[in-house]
Design a protein around this motif. Sequence first.
Motif, short mmCIF file in Angstrom:
data_model
loop_
_atom_site.label_atom_id
_atom_site.label_comp_id
_atom_site.label_asym_id
_atom_site.label_seq_id
_atom_site.Cartn_x
_atom_site.Cartn_y
_atom_site.Cartn_z
N MET A 18 0.86 -1.17 0.00
CA MET A 18 0.00 0.00 0.00
C MET A 18 0.90 1.22 0.00
O MET A 18 2.03 1.18 0.46
N GLU A 19 0.38 2.31 -0.52
CA GLU A 19 1.12 3.56 -0.55
C GLU A 19 0.33 4.62 0.20
O GLU A 19 -0.87 4.50 0.40
N ILE A 20 1.02 5.67 0.62
CA ILE A 20 0.36 6.81 1.24
C ILE A 20 -0.23 7.65 0.11
O ILE A 20 0.49 8.14 -0.75
N LEU A 21 -1.54 7.78 0.13
CA LEU A 21 -2.27 8.48 -0.93
C LEU A 21 -2.80 9.82 -0.43
O LEU A 21 -2.65 10.16 0.76
N SER A 22 -3.44 10.57 -1.30
CA SER A 22 -3.93 11.91 -0.95
C SER A 22 -4.94 11.85 0.19
O SER A 22 -4.94 12.73 1.06
N GLU A 26 -4.77 13.93 3.77
CA GLU A 26 -5.87 14.74 4.31
C GLU A 26 -6.25 14.28 5.71
O GLU A 26 -6.47 15.09 6.61
N TYR A 27 -6.34 12.97 5.91
CA TYR A 27 -6.69 12.44 7.22
C TYR A 27 -5.60 12.78 8.24
O TYR A 27 -5.90 13.16 9.38
N PHE A 98 -4.70 3.00 7.95
CA PHE A 98 -3.90 4.16 8.34
C PHE A 98 -4.55 4.86 9.53
O PHE A 98 -3.88 5.27 10.48
N ALA A 99 -5.88 4.97 9.51
CA ALA A 99 -6.62 5.60 10.61
C ALA A 99 -6.41 4.82 11.91
O ALA A 99 -6.25 5.42 12.98
#
Length: 118
Positions: A18-22, A26-27, A98-99
Motif C-alpha cells: 500500500m502507498e500513502i495516498l492523498s 488529508e486524514y 492508516f486511521a
Amino acid sequence: MPRKNDAPFVSNVIPFQMEILSHHREYLSRWVHAGQPMGVCDADIFSAEQRQAGVSSGYALIWVRETADPAYKIYSRGNSWVVMDAIRENVLGQFRSFADALHMVRPVLPLPEKIVAA
C-alpha cells in the motif's frame, strides 16, 4: 528424469504494498489538528530513501511535545500499517488501516467504521 536448469530462479511474484495516498494526507492533517491539545505537534510524509519489496515508498513521521525528535513512524508493509517508535526503532503494532495506526498513537478522531448516524 528431471534435468537441472542452469538458469537462476527468478520469482514473478510482485509483493503487495500500500502507498500513502492523498486521502491519507488529508486524514493526517485533520488528525494533527485534532491532536494538538493531546500533545501532537506536527507530522509530515517523506519518501523512503531505499525501496524494499512489500514496503511502502513513503512514510509518516509524527512529532509530539515530549521530544524534539520524531516520536513515531508509520509505514505500510504488505497489507498492514506499521507503527514504530522512531527513537528506539521498536515496532509498536500493525494495523489494518492508516486511521487505526494513527488512533494507536493518539485516539483523537473517531474511527471511520465506528461512526454511527444520529
